[in-house]
Design a protein around this motif. Structure first.
Motif, PDB file in Angstrom:
ATOM      1  N   GLY A  33       0.790  -1.228   0.000  1.00 37.31           N
ATOM      2  CA  GLY A  33       0.000   0.000   0.000  1.00 37.31           C
ATOM      3  C   GLY A  33       0.820   1.275   0.000  1.00 37.31           C
ATOM      4  O   GLY A  33       0.652   2.133  -0.876  1.00 37.31           O
ATOM      5  N   LEU A  34       1.721   1.435   0.991  1.00 42.12           N
ATOM      6  CA  LEU A  34       2.510   2.667   1.095  1.00 42.12           C
ATOM      7  C   LEU A  34       3.480   2.848  -0.075  1.00 42.12           C
ATOM      8  O   LEU A  34       3.544   3.942  -0.654  1.00 42.12           O
ATOM      9  CB  LEU A  34       3.270   2.691   2.423  1.00 42.12           C
ATOM     10  CG  LEU A  34       2.540   3.341   3.604  1.00 42.12           C
ATOM     11  CD1 LEU A  34       3.379   3.238   4.864  1.00 42.12           C
ATOM     12  CD2 LEU A  34       2.218   4.794   3.315  1.00 42.12           C
ATOM     13  N   PRO A  35       4.260   1.806  -0.461  1.00 44.17           N
ATOM     14  CA  PRO A  35       5.145   1.980  -1.623  1.00 44.17           C
ATOM     15  C   PRO A  35       4.384   2.383  -2.884  1.00 44.17           C
ATOM     16  O   PRO A  35       4.863   3.216  -3.660  1.00 44.17           O
ATOM     17  CB  PRO A  35       5.797   0.599  -1.782  1.00 44.17           C
ATOM     18  CG  PRO A  35       5.747   0.001  -0.419  1.00 44.17           C
ATOM     19  CD  PRO A  35       4.471   0.501   0.182  1.00 44.17           C
ATOM     20  N   LEU A  36       3.200   1.805  -3.094  1.00 40.68           N
ATOM     21  CA  LEU A  36       2.407   2.155  -4.273  1.00 40.68           C
ATOM     22  C   LEU A  36       1.956   3.615  -4.214  1.00 40.68           C
ATOM     23  O   LEU A  36       1.941   4.309  -5.241  1.00 40.68           O
ATOM     24  CB  LEU A  36       1.184   1.238  -4.378  1.00 40.68           C
ATOM     25  CG  LEU A  36       1.438  -0.167  -4.926  1.00 40.68           C
ATOM     26  CD1 LEU A  36       0.169  -1.005  -4.842  1.00 40.68           C
ATOM     27  CD2 LEU A  36       1.934  -0.114  -6.365  1.00 40.68           C
ATOM     28  N   PHE A  37       1.598   4.074  -3.020  1.00 44.86           N
ATOM     29  CA  PHE A  37       1.180   5.469  -2.866  1.00 44.86           C
ATOM     30  C   PHE A  37       2.319   6.418  -3.206  1.00 44.86           C
ATOM     31  O   PHE A  37       2.156   7.382  -3.967  1.00 44.86           O
ATOM     32  CB  PHE A  37       0.690   5.716  -1.439  1.00 44.86           C
ATOM     33  CG  PHE A  37       0.509   7.166  -1.086  1.00 44.86           C
ATOM     34  CD1 PHE A  37      -0.407   7.949  -1.763  1.00 44.86           C
ATOM     35  CD2 PHE A  37       1.264   7.750  -0.076  1.00 44.86           C
ATOM     36  CE1 PHE A  37      -0.579   9.296  -1.451  1.00 44.86           C
ATOM     37  CE2 PHE A  37       1.103   9.083   0.245  1.00 44.86           C
ATOM     38  CZ  PHE A  37       0.182   9.860  -0.444  1.00 44.86           C
ATOM     39  N   PHE A  38       3.511   6.147  -2.657  1.00 41.05           N
ATOM     40  CA  PHE A  38       4.652   7.018  -2.930  1.00 41.05           C
ATOM     41  C   PHE A  38       5.077   6.936  -4.398  1.00 41.05           C
ATOM     42  O   PHE A  38       5.501   7.933  -4.994  1.00 41.05           O
ATOM     43  CB  PHE A  38       5.818   6.666  -2.011  1.00 41.05           C
ATOM     44  CG  PHE A  38       5.582   7.049  -0.575  1.00 41.05           C
ATOM     45  CD1 PHE A  38       5.251   8.339  -0.233  1.00 41.05           C
ATOM     46  CD2 PHE A  38       5.679   6.109   0.440  1.00 41.05           C
ATOM     47  CE1 PHE A  38       5.012   8.706   1.084  1.00 41.05           C
ATOM     48  CE2 PHE A  38       5.450   6.457   1.761  1.00 41.05           C
ATOM     49  CZ  PHE A  38       5.122   7.762   2.077  1.00 41.05           C
ATOM     50  N   LEU A  39       4.965   5.746  -5.003  1.00 38.59           N
ATOM     51  CA  LEU A  39       5.274   5.603  -6.429  1.00 38.59           C
ATOM     52  C   LEU A  39       4.289   6.412  -7.270  1.00 38.59           C
ATOM     53  O   LEU A  39       4.683   7.076  -8.236  1.00 38.59           O
ATOM     54  CB  LEU A  39       5.218   4.122  -6.830  1.00 38.59           C
ATOM     55  CG  LEU A  39       5.442   3.820  -8.318  1.00 38.59           C
ATOM     56  CD1 LEU A  39       6.842   4.252  -8.746  1.00 38.59           C
ATOM     57  CD2 LEU A  39       5.239   2.326  -8.602  1.00 38.59           C
ATOM     58  N   LEU A  40       3.031   6.372  -6.880  1.00 39.77           N
ATOM     59  CA  LEU A  40       2.009   7.116  -7.604  1.00 39.77           C
ATOM     60  C   LEU A  40       2.261   8.616  -7.506  1.00 39.77           C
ATOM     61  O   LEU A  40       2.129   9.349  -8.498  1.00 39.77           O
ATOM     62  CB  LEU A  40       0.622   6.778  -7.034  1.00 39.77           C
ATOM     63  CG  LEU A  40      -0.588   7.356  -7.772  1.00 39.77           C
ATOM     64  CD1 LEU A  40      -0.640   6.858  -9.204  1.00 39.77           C
ATOM     65  CD2 LEU A  40      -1.880   6.978  -7.053  1.00 39.77           C
ATOM     66  N   MET A  41       2.634   9.095  -6.323  1.00 38.04           N
ATOM     67  CA  MET A  41       2.931  10.515  -6.164  1.00 38.04           C
ATOM     68  C   MET A  41       4.152  10.914  -6.990  1.00 38.04           C
ATOM     69  O   MET A  41       4.192  12.003  -7.575  1.00 38.04           O
ATOM     70  CB  MET A  41       3.169  10.846  -4.682  1.00 38.04           C
ATOM     71  CG  MET A  41       1.949  10.669  -3.788  1.00 38.04           C
ATOM     72  SD  MET A  41       0.450  11.494  -4.400  1.00 38.04           S
ATOM     73  CE  MET A  41       0.942  13.199  -4.370  1.00 38.04           C
ATOM     74  N   TYR A  42       5.144  10.017  -7.066  1.00 41.23           N
ATOM     75  CA  TYR A  42       6.318  10.295  -7.918  1.00 41.23           C
ATOM     76  C   TYR A  42       5.885  10.460  -9.374  1.00 41.23           C
ATOM     77  O   TYR A  42       6.342  11.372 -10.068  1.00 41.23           O
ATOM     78  CB  TYR A  42       7.345   9.163  -7.794  1.00 41.23           C
ATOM     79  CG  TYR A  42       8.425   9.233  -8.844  1.00 41.23           C
ATOM     80  CD1 TYR A  42       9.488  10.121  -8.724  1.00 41.23           C
ATOM     81  CD2 TYR A  42       8.362   8.425  -9.981  1.00 41.23           C
ATOM     82  CE1 TYR A  42      10.465  10.205  -9.701  1.00 41.23           C
ATOM     83  CE2 TYR A  42       9.332   8.498 -10.963  1.00 41.23           C
ATOM     84  CZ  TYR A  42      10.380   9.392 -10.821  1.00 41.23           C
ATOM     85  OH  TYR A  42      11.335   9.475 -11.794  1.00 41.23           O
ATOM     86  N   CYS A  43       5.000   9.572  -9.838  1.00 43.69           N
ATOM     87  CA  CYS A  43       4.504   9.650 -11.218  1.00 43.69           C
ATOM     88  C   CYS A  43       3.772  10.967 -11.464  1.00 43.69           C
ATOM     89  O   CYS A  43       3.899  11.580 -12.536  1.00 43.69           O
ATOM     90  CB  CYS A  43       3.578   8.472 -11.521  1.00 43.69           C
ATOM     91  SG  CYS A  43       4.406   6.875 -11.554  1.00 43.69           S
ATOM     92  N   VAL A  44       3.002  11.399 -10.465  1.00 43.31           N
ATOM     93  CA  VAL A  44       2.280  12.666 -10.593  1.00 43.31           C
ATOM     94  C   VAL A  44       3.264  13.821 -10.781  1.00 43.31           C
ATOM     95  O   VAL A  44       3.086  14.671 -11.663  1.00 43.31           O
ATOM     96  CB  VAL A  44       1.394  12.914  -9.347  1.00 43.31           C
ATOM     97  CG1 VAL A  44       0.870  14.351  -9.327  1.00 43.31           C
ATOM     98  CG2 VAL A  44       0.227  11.938  -9.324  1.00 43.31           C
TER      99      VAL A  44
END
Length: 711
Positions: free
Chosen positions: A294-305
């Protein structure tokens, strides 16, 4: 032309906003209720020779007085004349939605029921008998799929047909007795209120009776003011008699009574297939809310943004920049006479406002990403993911929602703390919310990051800045909950709505509103500040210089030096002359005054004056820096300012500038909202000076530590 006034009411995540967008389109206005910062939307449309005004009430689960949203929604219905309530329900979750429906029906206002998300209900194997549910509730029913604009025309026709219609009947809870003799006591209380001649306006007295059984504070206070303690004592005796009769609290009895009615209505009118289709939301949640992923995916998603914000935004920024330069160049060529007014237009207005407008694409891309994440239902999952971590700091995942909103703007983030039940959580979240990097800081990052960091790591640097804000917010929340706001944390109960595809219309409207607010700020606040800062950076003017720069430049121009050396020396002299002139102005004097204080952070007076301007609005930092460095002429653009920054500062200083702007005191609007929400200047000033002191301390450590390490 007939004027019809309606209100949209419904639970959060029922698709109410989508229906509102479908009805009103772009004819909307966003504002706040007087006295409280709860956002409302109003709009209008024309249909069949009628003007229909629409009020989008705050999403609530009940009409009790547990939150400002509930009280406002109720008061809007009670105190303002309405022709119709349009109750929007999530068809795939009717049992939960019907509780609010019953409370709305008890008010006696004509009501139209909208069964929204019928496609989702069908996919879950849920079938609703429209005829039966309409008969049981005594209100007409319309089916819609708001995300696809299905049923909007039929809804408009029904609104016109049923406004002020006798076809919409008052729901009488006393006719649905389930064995606790509640109906008798509602009648007794109603009779007592009638004898006391209680002014009930257009609302049935039976509604007041039910609210008294629910021990509603607002209704109780109203009766005390109008009829005194004697009537209230009689009411209290009746309620105590009822509680002795049933052996439990009357408030619980009313809730159980409603749930009993809801269960009966649901069983009669709703059927499900034997085998429900597997919910796609559960499949996605098994990954995105996974305790490991959950958390790694959230931070990865924010990086993509952030990566997309830089990558996609860059060409659009270039086009806006070229347009601003074109305007400035043409004004400069047409306006050949040098004057103070010309300098004001070019160096003040165009340099100030234009320097901020350049970053509009970055702002819009970030808001687009946030709108998509909110619209799909992912933001609620982020709160769920963060719950475990937030519990460790004495809060819960729901507190993270306002913090996420802070990525867009700190003002609505602080307003969103109203949804938190605990005052300790509300105050803590309110004070740390500005640490989430708001959209107003993007122009600062977009200006500085490309100067010192290669393209391949620019998104990573921005990700680090945002991550620092999140980490600091959590650490500060822990400190506050352990000291100032000690107390037990409350359990985390939050709905996870099903995943949906946001509608194109809702996204466009969201972007239009946010871009409009940004442009409005650029055309008002930032314009005014840019003019003020230009005046402060121009006056008083120094008449006698320490050197005869014109003569020195002329001698260098006629010397035997190479062309490159001549240009380099002339640029140095021009910069020295500009710095001497600026140092004599109000800006220069203020900057020189604070320079000894900020010098340990790696900042000079140029940065200091830009930081002062940023107190009004963070975006002003960019325009003020352009003004004090005198790059606001016809040849000015963000590249010119970046070139100046690159020559005068190091990568360490650039990072420290971003760090200080991230942590330091938020804009004046944020401080004002904090004061309003906390109802105390003490907490607003605590936020102002506390965050500034924290920014100074951390930036000092980073800069001095970087120098020791040789950066």
């Amino acid at each position: 032309m007939k004027h019809i006034r309606i209100a949209l009411a419904g639970n959060p995540n029922s698709g109410k906003s989508t229906i509102f967008n479908g009805l009103t389109g772009a004819n909307q206005h966003v504002g706040n209720y007087p006295g409280v910062t709860v956002e409302i939307k109003t709009g209008e449309y024309f249909f069949d020779n009628s003007k229909i005004s629409v009020i989008d009430l705050p999403g609530t689960y009940t009409l009790n007085t547990n939150s400002p949203e509930e009280l406002i929604a109720r008061n809007e219905i009670i105190e303002q004349p309405l022709d119709l309530i349009v109750n929007v329900l999530d068809s795939s979750n009717l049992e939960r939605n019907l509780y609010l429906t019953l409370q709305l029906l008890e008010l006696g206002v004509p009501m139209l029921i909208v069964l929204n998300m019928m496609d989702t209900a069908k996919n879950k194997g849920i079938q609703v008998s429209l005829e039966l549910i309409s008969k049981l509730l005594g209100s007409p029913v319309v089916c819609t799929v708001g995300s696809k604009a299905t049923g909007i025309i039929e809804l408009k026709q029904a609104i016109k047909k049923y406004s002020n219609s006798a076809a919409c009947t008052t729901f009488d809870i006393t006719k649905h007795d389930i064995g606790c003799d509640m109906a008798d006591y509602v009648r007794k209380l109603t009779s007592l209120l009638k004898d006391a001649r209680v002014d009930n306006g257009m609302i049935p007295l039976s509604w007041f009776a039910i609210k008294l059984l629910e021990k509603d504070e607002a209704v109780t206070e109203r009766l005390i003011k109008s009829h005194g303690q004697e009537l209230l004592d009689q009411i209290s005796e009746l309620i105590k008699e009822f509680e002795r009769h049933i052996g439990e609290d009357s408030e619980i009895a009313v809730a159980e009574h409603r749930y009993g009615i809801i269960t009966g209505i649901y069983r009669e009118s709703v059927t499900t297939t034997l085998q429900k289709r597997q919910d796609i939301s559960e499949k996605i949640d098994s990954i995105v809310t996974n305790r490991i992923l959950g958390l790694p995916l959230f931070f990865l998603l924010m990086y993509c943004v952030f990566w997309l914000t830089f990558t996609i935004g860059e060409p659009f920024m270039g086009w806006i920049e070229d347009g601003i330069n074109f305007i400035a160049t043409n004004i400069d060529s047409l306006w050949q006479t040098e004057s103070i007014l010309k300098s004001l237009v070019l160096d003040g207005v165009i340099a100030g406002v234009g320097g901020v407008l350049i970053f509009l694409p970055n702002i819009m891309l970030l808001f687009l990403a946030i709108a998509l994440l909110e619209g799909t239902g992912y933001m609620s999952r982020v709160a769920f993911i963060m719950d475990k971590l937030m519990h460790k700091v004495g809060m819960h995942g729901k507190s993270f929602i306002p913090m996420i909103i802070g990525f867009g703007c700190s003002v609505p983030a602080i307003m969103a703390t109203r949804t938190l039940e605990s005052k300790r959580d509300r105050m803590t979240t309110m004070l740390v919310a500005p640490l989430m990097s708001c959209g107003a800081r993007i122009p600062i990052y977009a200006l500085i990051i490309p100067v010192f960091f290669p393209e391949r790591i620019q998104a990573i640097v921005m990700w680090i800045i945002y991550f620092i804000g999140i980490a600091l917010a959590i650490v500060c929340a822990k400190i506050l909950r352990s000291t100032v706001f000690k107390g037990d944390d409350v359990p985390f109960v939050m709905e996870l709505p099903p995943y949906r595809i946001p509608t194109f219309t809702s996204i466009v409207i969201h972007l239009w509103q946010r871009a409009g607010l940004y442009l409005k700020k650029a055309g008002t606040i930032i314009l005014a500040i840019s003019i003020i800062l230009w005046i402060a950076s121009t006056y008083p003017q120094k008449e006698v210089m320490s050197k005869n720069y014109v003569s020195i430049i002329s001698s260098i121009d006629n010397s035997n030096l190479s062309k490159e050396n001549k240009e380099e020396k002339i640029i140095e002299l021009n910069n020295a002359e500009s710095a001497e002139r600026m140092g004599y102005t109000i800006t220069g004097r203020v900057g020189s005054l604070i320079e000894p204080i900020i010098k340990p952070l790696g900042f000079d007076w140029h940065i200091g004056t830009a930081l002062i301007g940023a107190l009004a609005a963070k975006e002003v930092f960019v325009s003020q820096l352009g003004i004090v460095y005198a790059v606001g002429d016809s040849e000015s653009n963000s590249e010119a300012l970046r070139e100046v920054i690159g020559k005068n500062y190091t990568a360490l200083q650039g990072f420290c500038i971003m760090l200080f702007c991230l942590i330091s005191a938020p804009c004046i609007a944020t401080i004002a909202v904090t004061r309003r929400e906390s109802n105390s200047w003490k907490w607003a000033l605590f936020q102002l000076f506390g965050l500034t002191a924290l920014a100074y301390t951390i930036t000092l450590i980073v800069y001095q530590g970087g120098l020791l390490l040789g950066y």
